[in-house]
Structures are given as C-alpha cells and as structure tokens.
Motif scaffolding. Structure first.
Motif, mmCIF file in Angstrom:
data_model
loop_
_atom_site.group_PDB
_atom_site.id
_atom_site.type_symbol
_atom_site.label_atom_id
_atom_site.label_comp_id
_atom_site.label_asym_id
_atom_site.label_seq_id
_atom_site.Cartn_x
_atom_site.Cartn_y
_atom_site.Cartn_z
ATOM 1 N N SER A 104 -2.399 2.269 -17.886
ATOM 2 C CA SER A 104 -3.560 3.247 -18.044
ATOM 3 C C SER A 104 -4.988 2.511 -17.738
ATOM 4 C CB SER A 104 -3.606 3.531 -19.592
ATOM 5 O OG SER A 104 -3.898 2.457 -20.439
ATOM 6 N N GLN A 105 -4.870 1.293 -17.895
ATOM 7 C CA GLN A 105 -6.415 0.510 -17.586
ATOM 8 C C GLN A 105 -5.922 0.014 -16.093
ATOM 9 O OE1 GLN A 105 -8.945 1.342 -19.453
ATOM 10 N NE2 GLN A 105 -7.364 2.479 -20.757
ATOM 11 N N ARG A 106 -4.957 0.088 -15.425
ATOM 12 C CA ARG A 106 -4.768 -0.306 -14.103
ATOM 13 C C ARG A 106 -4.991 -1.661 -13.725
ATOM 14 N NH1 ARG A 106 -8.488 3.057 -14.897
ATOM 15 N NH2 ARG A 106 -10.138 1.662 -14.221
ATOM 16 N N LEU A 107 -4.125 -2.512 -14.652
ATOM 17 C CA LEU A 107 -4.185 -3.660 -14.673
ATOM 18 C C LEU A 107 -2.960 -4.360 -13.974
ATOM 19 C CD1 LEU A 107 -5.059 -4.511 -18.300
ATOM 20 C CD2 LEU A 107 -6.734 -4.293 -16.375
ATOM 21 N N GLU A 108 -2.045 -3.477 -13.595
ATOM 22 C CA GLU A 108 -1.141 -3.804 -12.869
ATOM 23 C C GLU A 108 -1.050 -3.318 -11.315
ATOM 24 O OE1 GLU A 108 2.712 -1.283 -13.983
ATOM 25 O OE2 GLU A 108 2.027 -2.397 -15.591
ATOM 26 N N LYS A 109 -0.178 -3.690 -10.347
ATOM 27 C CA LYS A 109 -0.216 -2.904 -9.116
ATOM 28 C C LYS A 109 0.568 -1.673 -9.220
ATOM 29 C CE LYS A 109 -0.571 -7.269 -6.289
ATOM 30 N NZ LYS A 109 0.018 -8.096 -5.115
ATOM 31 N N ALA A 110 0.110 -0.857 -8.475
ATOM 32 C CA ALA A 110 0.794 0.433 -8.322
ATOM 33 C C ALA A 110 1.766 0.578 -6.992
ATOM 34 C CB ALA A 110 -0.017 1.640 -8.485
ATOM 35 N N ILE A 111 2.399 1.612 -6.925
ATOM 36 C CA ILE A 111 3.321 1.830 -5.647
ATOM 37 C C ILE A 111 2.710 3.206 -5.422
ATOM 38 C CG2 ILE A 111 5.663 2.457 -5.018
ATOM 39 C CD1 ILE A 111 6.908 1.109 -7.644
ATOM 40 N N GLU A 112 2.376 3.202 -4.134
ATOM 41 C CA GLU A 112 2.027 4.600 -3.359
ATOM 42 C C GLU A 112 3.212 5.300 -2.801
ATOM 43 O OE1 GLU A 112 -1.106 6.350 0.177
ATOM 44 O OE2 GLU A 112 -1.062 4.066 -0.465
ATOM 45 N N MET A 113 3.038 6.430 -3.273
ATOM 46 C CA MET A 113 4.182 7.201 -2.600
ATOM 47 C C MET A 113 3.761 8.515 -2.005
ATOM 48 S SD MET A 113 7.461 6.986 -5.422
ATOM 49 C CE MET A 113 8.469 5.618 -5.843
ATOM 50 N N LYS A 114 4.809 8.915 -1.323
ATOM 51 C CA LYS A 114 4.669 10.403 -0.806
ATOM 52 C C LYS A 114 5.709 11.403 -1.412
ATOM 53 C CE LYS A 114 1.837 8.970 2.508
ATOM 54 N NZ LYS A 114 0.254 9.525 2.347
ATOM 55 N N GLU A 115 5.180 12.613 -1.220
ATOM 56 C CA GLU A 115 6.000 13.575 -2.118
ATOM 57 C C GLU A 115 7.329 13.743 -1.599
ATOM 58 O OE1 GLU A 115 1.691 14.578 -1.812
ATOM 59 O OE2 GLU A 115 3.192 14.244 -0.384
ATOM 60 N N ARG A 116 7.911 13.723 -0.503
ATOM 61 C CA ARG A 116 9.183 13.620 0.159
ATOM 62 C C ARG A 116 10.028 12.501 -0.491
ATOM 63 N NH1 ARG A 116 10.611 17.635 3.880
ATOM 64 N NH2 ARG A 116 8.464 18.494 5.155
ATOM 65 N N GLU A 117 9.418 11.251 -0.474
ATOM 66 C CA GLU A 117 10.046 10.179 -1.000
ATOM 67 C C GLU A 117 10.389 10.220 -2.455
ATOM 68 O OE1 GLU A 117 9.003 5.339 -1.406
ATOM 69 O OE2 GLU A 117 7.357 6.754 -0.679
ATOM 70 N N LEU A 118 9.368 10.735 -3.340
ATOM 71 C CA LEU A 118 9.517 10.870 -4.579
ATOM 72 C C LEU A 118 10.665 11.814 -5.138
ATOM 73 C CD1 LEU A 118 9.007 9.956 -7.616
ATOM 74 C CD2 LEU A 118 7.121 11.509 -7.539
ATOM 75 N N ALA A 119 10.662 12.857 -4.350
ATOM 76 C CA ALA A 119 11.860 14.110 -4.416
ATOM 77 C C ALA A 119 13.154 13.422 -4.159
ATOM 78 C CB ALA A 119 11.310 15.107 -3.512
ATOM 79 N N LYS A 120 13.323 12.569 -3.177
ATOM 80 C CA LYS A 120 14.430 12.038 -2.845
ATOM 81 C C LYS A 120 15.085 11.083 -4.035
ATOM 82 C CE LYS A 120 14.287 12.205 2.155
ATOM 83 N NZ LYS A 120 14.281 11.448 3.606
ATOM 84 N N ILE A 121 14.137 10.284 -4.517
ATOM 85 C CA ILE A 121 14.271 9.495 -5.596
ATOM 86 C C ILE A 121 14.832 10.550 -6.925
ATOM 87 C CG2 ILE A 121 13.341 7.879 -7.421
ATOM 88 C CD1 ILE A 121 11.690 6.879 -5.233
ATOM 89 N N ILE A 122 14.258 11.434 -7.126
ATOM 90 C CA ILE A 122 14.486 12.445 -8.154
ATOM 91 C C ILE A 122 15.892 12.983 -8.123
ATOM 92 C CG2 ILE A 122 13.846 14.619 -9.569
ATOM 93 C CD1 ILE A 122 10.904 13.879 -8.746
#
Length: 292
Positions: A104-122
């Motif tokens: 929540s406080q953005r203290l760790e690194k995030a993963i940038e994702m595209k919508e098609r990529e996340l949909a495939k993971i789901i």
C-alpha cells in the motif's frame, strides 16, 4: 439465499456479469468512460482531478497497471476458496496499521502488466472459484481491470475486494460487471477513520457504496475487530449493517495484529478473547448474518 447468483455461476447455470456486459457491448463503453475519467482522475472519493498520464494524485500511481503479486488464495471466507487473487500496488488510504503496508505504501517493487497478459494469467487459473481484485486497493486501476475483462476466456465470477471509498462514477462502472462486492468496513465514525486512515467523510461514502453494491450485486462485508475500538467502531458498524444490509454476509475478523505504525497508537496490541466475544455477542443480539 445469500450469494445465489455467485453459486449459480459456479454451477455453470449463469454467466459472470462481465461476460454478459461484453456480449452486449456494455463493457466497451465502460472501458472508454473509465479511461476518460483517468485524465481527470475521480475514480475514488479523493477526486484529485489530475491527469494521471502526466502527474500523480494522492495514491501516487501513474496511468499504468502495477501488480504486486498474484496467487491462489486459500484463506478467509470458505465459499471463495480457492480464489485467484491479484494484489494491486498502492492504495488511496493511509492506514497506520496496514498489514500489507509494503504494497500500500509502495515500499516494494511492482510488476507492470498489460491487460492481455493479466487475462492469460487469470485463464490459467480457471479452476479457482473466482478472480479476486484486491490491493492495496484496486480502485485506482479500474480502467485497466475493465480492459482486462475484455480478454478473459474463463467463466469466473468477479470479486471486487475494496475499502469501498470509490466514487459514484466508479460504482457505476462496476455495475453489471462485478458479481460479488467484498468490502472492508473499518470504522463506525469519521474521527477514527481520519486519524487512523487519513480519509474524510468516511461513513457517508462507505455507507452509500454499500447500498449501491446491494442494489447492483451481492455483498460480503469484512469487519476487522481492533483493540479499544469496540464501542466506537465495531458496534456502530454492526448496527448499521443489521438495519441496512440484511442480505449481506458479514465476516467478523479476529486476526488484527499491530503492523506498520500501529505501535504509535492505541491499537498497539492484538485484541483479547473478551473483546472478540463481546463483538460476536452483539452481532448475535442484532441478528446479523455473520461468519467468523
């Protein structure tokens, strides 16, 4: 019966709402509107009105989808397990006791994702009972989440797991898309909400959104019992739910633990057995439909 629509989707008797919205062309219209709002962001009740492609608002999140983690969640409400849970990066609250404060406080690194990529993971996790959008807080990512739904093949119910500080515009975008709203109803008064989470007009906004959620979908409410907040928060929350949300399932949670900056406040310890039993007894007295 509580969660009748949700269980019908699991039995393959109905389609998830987002699939119906997609077939009718409603989803495309919502995506277009959501990205328009992002240019003067009013997705949550902070209503920063900033163009997130150019600058940052309170949540400090740019116009891109940032994911902290995703995995099959086996905890909390039994009817959601297993839940494919996506933790989004950042939050529009400032809770001093946040158990996910590195997210929540953005203290760790995030993963940038595209919508098609996340949909495939789901889709690879279609054996789960639902896809659960959480955080941090998912609301700042609503345009990207709606666009992700455009590409999902699996017939998974959508669970919107949120602090419920969404704007009315965001609630309208969620309508006809979300199957189950999973709220986090923290406080019974505005003073506690401001002091511990740095939010204004908490009760007015959260109560409004609960009523909208009940009108547009099915609702599960989480209430985390906190030490020294039984009379000021737990009891008023349960009283309002008993009066206004009779169809909702309430998860009264005892797993509070002091994290982040909680040791600076009166919530610097775990709750006692007596405190939790007092809340449960009150819920029974009010005839709240609860689990714990």
């Amino acid at each position: 019966m509580a969660l009748e629509n949700y269980f019908s989707i699991l039995k393959k008797e109905k389609k998830p709402k987002f699939k119906i919205a997609r077939e009718k062309g409603i989803l495309d219209k919502k995506i277009k509107e959501a990205f328009r709002i992002l240019k003067r962001c009013r997705l949550c009740e902070r209503k920063c009105n900033v163009d997130r492609y150019k600058t940052l608002g309170f949540c400090q999140l740019p116009a891109k989808m940032l994911v902290s983690s995703y995995f099959v969640h086996l905890g909390e409400e039994p009817f959601f397990v297993p839940s494919f849970t996506i933790f989004f990066y950042g939050c529009n609250f400032g809770c001093v006791f946040c158990q996910n404060y590195t997210i929540s406080q953005r203290l760790e690194k995030a993963i940038e994702m595209k919508e098609r990529e996340l949909a495939k993971i789901i889709d690879k996790h279609s054996y789960c009972k639902n896809v659960n959008f959480v955080g941090g807080e998912p609301t700042p990512y609503l345009p990207f989440i709606l666009k992700t739904l455009k590409y999902i093949k699996a017939d998974l119910p959508i669970v919107w797991n949120s602090n419920f500080y969404m704007s009315e515009e965001a609630m309208n975008l969620l309508k006809d898309v979300v199957d189950v709203y999973l709220s986090d109803f923290k406080y019974g008064n505005d003073e506690c909400a401001k002091r511990l989470s740095n939010v204004d007009n908490y009760l007015e906004i959260v109560k409004r959104n609960h009523l909208i959620a009940l009108k547009n979908g099915e609702l599960v409410i989480r209430h985390l019992v906190m030490p020294n907040h039984i009379d000021c928060c737990s009891k008023p929350v349960l009283e309002w739910i008993a009066k206004n949300c009779k169809k909702a399932i309430v998860n009264i949670m005892d797993q509070y633990r002091p994290e982040f900056r909680a040791f600076e406040y009166e919530i610097s310890r775990r709750i006692t057995k007596e405190e939790f039993e007092e809340v449960i007894s009150y819920a029974k007295k009010l005839r709240v439909n609860f689990i714990c």
